[in-house]
Design a protein around this motif. Structure first.
Motif, PDB file in Angstrom:
ATOM      1  N   ALA A 143      36.738  67.295  44.307  1.00  0.00           N
ATOM      2  CA  ALA A 143      35.565  68.135  44.558  1.00  0.00           C
ATOM      3  C   ALA A 143      35.931  69.595  44.776  1.00  0.00           C
ATOM      4  O   ALA A 143      35.050  70.460  44.795  1.00  0.00           O
ATOM      5  N   VAL A 144      37.220  69.883  44.942  1.00  0.00           N
ATOM      6  CA  VAL A 144      37.682  71.265  45.084  1.00  0.00           C
ATOM      7  C   VAL A 144      38.468  71.700  43.851  1.00  0.00           C
ATOM      8  O   VAL A 144      38.252  72.797  43.317  1.00  0.00           O
ATOM      9  N   LEU A 185      32.783  79.579  45.820  1.00  0.00           N
ATOM     10  CA  LEU A 185      31.344  79.370  45.612  1.00  0.00           C
ATOM     11  C   LEU A 185      31.091  78.064  44.856  1.00  0.00           C
ATOM     12  O   LEU A 185      30.167  77.312  45.176  1.00  0.00           O
ATOM     13  N   LEU A 186      31.928  77.794  43.859  1.00  0.00           N
ATOM     14  CA  LEU A 186      31.735  76.587  43.056  1.00  0.00           C
ATOM     15  C   LEU A 186      32.111  75.322  43.824  1.00  0.00           C
ATOM     16  O   LEU A 186      31.587  74.242  43.538  1.00  0.00           O
ATOM     17  N   SER A 187      33.019  75.425  44.778  1.00  0.00           N
ATOM     18  CA  SER A 187      33.517  74.235  45.476  1.00  0.00           C
ATOM     19  C   SER A 187      32.733  73.871  46.723  1.00  0.00           C
ATOM     20  O   SER A 187      33.004  72.847  47.356  1.00  0.00           O
ATOM     21  N   VAL A 188      31.740  74.670  47.083  1.00  0.00           N
ATOM     22  CA  VAL A 188      30.956  74.404  48.296  1.00  0.00           C
ATOM     23  C   VAL A 188      30.205  73.088  48.187  1.00  0.00           C
ATOM     24  O   VAL A 188      29.655  72.741  47.147  1.00  0.00           O
ATOM     25  N   THR A 189      30.182  72.350  49.297  1.00  0.00           N
ATOM     26  CA  THR A 189      29.340  71.156  49.427  1.00  0.00           C
ATOM     27  C   THR A 189      28.536  71.276  50.713  1.00  0.00           C
ATOM     28  O   THR A 189      29.077  71.649  51.756  1.00  0.00           O
ATOM     29  N   ALA A 190      27.246  70.946  50.640  1.00  0.00           N
ATOM     30  CA  ALA A 190      26.385  71.027  51.828  1.00  0.00           C
ATOM     31  C   ALA A 190      26.630  69.800  52.692  1.00  0.00           C
ATOM     32  O   ALA A 190      25.895  68.818  52.650  1.00  0.00           O
ATOM     33  N   ILE A 221      36.569  72.401  54.942  1.00  0.00           N
ATOM     34  CA  ILE A 221      37.749  73.083  55.485  1.00  0.00           C
ATOM     35  C   ILE A 221      38.542  73.761  54.362  1.00  0.00           C
ATOM     36  O   ILE A 221      38.941  74.922  54.470  1.00  0.00           O
ATOM     37  N   LEU A 222      38.757  73.021  53.261  1.00  0.00           N
ATOM     38  CA  LEU A 222      39.507  73.580  52.135  1.00  0.00           C
ATOM     39  C   LEU A 222      38.788  74.790  51.539  1.00  0.00           C
ATOM     40  O   LEU A 222      39.424  75.773  51.146  1.00  0.00           O
ATOM     41  N   MET A 223      37.457  74.706  51.468  1.00  0.00           N
ATOM     42  CA  MET A 223      36.696  75.805  50.888  1.00  0.00           C
ATOM     43  C   MET A 223      36.898  77.092  51.681  1.00  0.00           C
ATOM     44  O   MET A 223      37.085  78.175  51.106  1.00  0.00           O
ATOM     45  N   PHE A 224      36.878  76.983  53.012  1.00  0.00           N
ATOM     46  CA  PHE A 224      37.059  78.188  53.813  1.00  0.00           C
ATOM     47  C   PHE A 224      38.512  78.662  53.802  1.00  0.00           C
ATOM     48  O   PHE A 224      38.784  79.857  53.950  1.00  0.00           O
ATOM     49  N   GLY A 377      33.456  64.948  41.669  1.00  0.00           N
ATOM     50  CA  GLY A 377      33.122  63.930  42.659  1.00  0.00           C
ATOM     51  C   GLY A 377      33.133  62.534  42.075  1.00  0.00           C
ATOM     52  O   GLY A 377      33.720  61.605  42.641  1.00  0.00           O
ATOM     53  N   ALA A 378      32.489  62.340  40.928  1.00  0.00           N
ATOM     54  CA  ALA A 378      32.357  61.007  40.337  1.00  0.00           C
ATOM     55  C   ALA A 378      33.697  60.460  39.858  1.00  0.00           C
ATOM     56  O   ALA A 378      34.072  59.322  40.163  1.00  0.00           O
ATOM     57  N   VAL A 379      34.442  61.258  39.103  1.00  0.00           N
ATOM     58  CA  VAL A 379      35.699  60.782  38.522  1.00  0.00           C
ATOM     59  C   VAL A 379      36.724  60.468  39.607  1.00  0.00           C
ATOM     60  O   VAL A 379      37.368  59.402  39.596  1.00  0.00           O
ATOM     61  N   PHE A 380      36.868  61.353  40.561  1.00  0.00           N
ATOM     62  CA  PHE A 380      37.875  61.128  41.597  1.00  0.00           C
ATOM     63  C   PHE A 380      37.444  60.047  42.581  1.00  0.00           C
ATOM     64  O   PHE A 380      38.296  59.396  43.181  1.00  0.00           O
TER      65      PHE A 380
END
Length: 463
Positions: A143-144, A185-190, A221-224, A377-380
């Motif tokens: 997802a990152v 920005l692309l890796s953010v998850t709510a 955490i990784l996103m920040f 998300g789906a593949v991993f």
């Protein structure tokens, strides 16, 4: 009318802050209710409310105030000229939400993020995560990694005067730093939205739900950390300084989970005996959340991570603690403070500045964000041992941006790494991905009930 940037008196600033909170709450409740009526979460309406209160609707292009009333103090609350040297034009938005009041609203918004993520962290049940380390790790990486990889693909398209501040001058950011900010920005998850949806559907303790929630926490955490690295690269710091942020962040997380959690354990045992959270214990927990937010902010990984980590160290019995603390601060945070943060972001977003030339770039940003999360998300998740049906659900939930992409975009703009137009693209991504989550989630979950898929959630473990 001439404008002098002399500033408002403190008493007047307080008055404006109180008035602004009232306006924000009314707009947030109305827009939130409208969003729910069309099947969307209230947060979509609250984001729209913030945008409508800003220059998009109430700015000078639609609501110029040639002669502002004296009680609005526009003559002292706004500058004579804008940043580009053009004359300042008063509007309903700039007069109702002067810069000094916006600063206070921004601070209240940061406090909201600390408390909101503090409660989310408490809600995470560590027992449901045992044996799922492989799935959590792979989903977190996917997802990152996929969105950041896509950032390197689309960054050359976005590297232009629309999206890069000071493009073509010495003031422009480092290109790698710009790319990493786009990747953030692309890796953010709510994360909060994901947790709430899974809870409402009774899937929090299923293998899919537990994996998704834990992975979303790691992704946050990784996103920040990516943002902190991007900021360092944009400011041309050396690799040692950038690596130091990761090391200090790891030490901070270890101290919180291994030391602070043990120190708080007696309070949990006391609560288990009495069934009550004493005022002293409540004050201590709030103090831990605020202190954790402060440390995280100073490290460079944002207060939102600090609030979440503080929630993770709250001792058992966690479900009871969560209910107690939610009763005390949850509704005030969600109903009062969070709309203030969303409004603050909207006040800094101006859709009237959108140009036809910038539209293709924003479309590329949004599409890359959606593809990166759905695929990653789906593949991993599948590689981590979940079914394709469960992987699709996780991909859909990971794609939801909610308010966190607004946080990331605001940090990037304040760092001088992206332009306000690209921040606007982040707002568009927040609206589009959050709005599409509900319908896609319901469709994906329905597939879990088909033969051959894992449909039934596991029962909640006994406390």
């Amino acid at each position: 009318m001439p404008f002098a940037p002399s500033g408002l008196r403190p008493g007047v600033v307080v008055a404006f802050v109180l008035l602004d909170i009232v306006i924000i709450l009314i707009a947030a409740r109305l827009c939130g209710a409208a969003a729910r009526k069309v099947g969307q979460p209230a947060v979509v309406g609250e984001i729209v409310a913030g945008i409508l209160l800003g220059p998009t609707l109430l700015g000078p292009k639609l609501f110029e105030l040639a002669n502002p009333p004296d009680f609005l103090h526009c003559d002292v609350s706004n500058p004579a000229t804008t940043a580009d040297g053009s004359p300042f034009v008063a509007s309903v938005s700039s007069c109702l939400f002067p810069a000094q009041a916006r600063g206070v609203l921004g601070l209240l918004g940061q406090v909201a993020l600390v408390f909101f993520m503090f409660l989310v962290g408490i809600e995470v049940n560590a027992r449901t995560l045992k044996g799922k380390e492989k799935g959590i790790g792979l989903v977190s990486v996917g997802a990152v990694l996929v969105p950041v990889a896509l950032a390197f693909v689309i960054a050359p398209i976005l590297w232009n005067s629309d999206f890069v501040p000071g493009f073509g001058t010495d003031a422009s950011p480092n290109r790698l730093g710009f790319t990493l900010f786009v990747g953030a920005l692309l890796s953010v998850t709510a994360f909060p939205v994901m947790a709430r949806i899974l809870q409402e559907k009774g899937l929090t303790t299923s293998p899919m739900g537990a994996t998704g929630i834990a992975a979303a926490g790691v992704v946050t955490i990784l996103m920040f950390l990516i943002i902190a690295s991007a900021d360092g690269v944009a400011k041309e710091k050396d690799l040692l300084d950038i690596g130091r942020v990761w090391v200090i962040a790891a030490i901070y997380i270890a101290v919180m989970l291994l030391v602070v959690k043990r120190l708080l354990a007696p309070l949990g045992r006391s609560y288990a005996r009495t069934g009550k959270l004493s005022p002293d214990a409540f004050a201590l927990f709030i103090g831990v959340a605020v202190a954790s937010g402060y440390v995280a902010d100073r490290i460079g990984i944002n207060v939102i991570v600090g609030g979440f980590i503080a929630g993770l160290v709250i001792p058992e019995p966690r479900p009871e603690m969560w209910r107690e603390l939610t009763n005390r601060i949850g509704e005030f945070t969600a109903v009062i403070l969070l709309p203030i943060f969303l409004a603050f972001s909207g006040l800094n977003t101006d859709f009237t500045a959108l140009t036809a030339a910038a539209v293709p770039g924003i479309i590329v940003l949004v599409v890359a964000g959606i593809v990166g999360k759905l695929v990653g998300g789906a593949v991993f998740a599948r590689l981590g041992g979940l079914s394709w049906a469960e992987g699709r659900v996780i991909g859909v939930l990971m794609n939801c941006r909610g308010l966190l992409v607004l946080v990331a975009a605001l940090v990037a703009v304040e760092a001088g790494a992206i332009s306000p137009l690209l921040q606007l693209g982040g707002v568009v991504m927040a609206l589009v991905t959050t709005a599409m989550t509900g319908p896609l989630f319901d469709t994906s979950v329905a597939q879990l009930n088909t033969p051959g898929t894992e449909a039934e959630p596991e029962p909640e473990p006994a406390p």
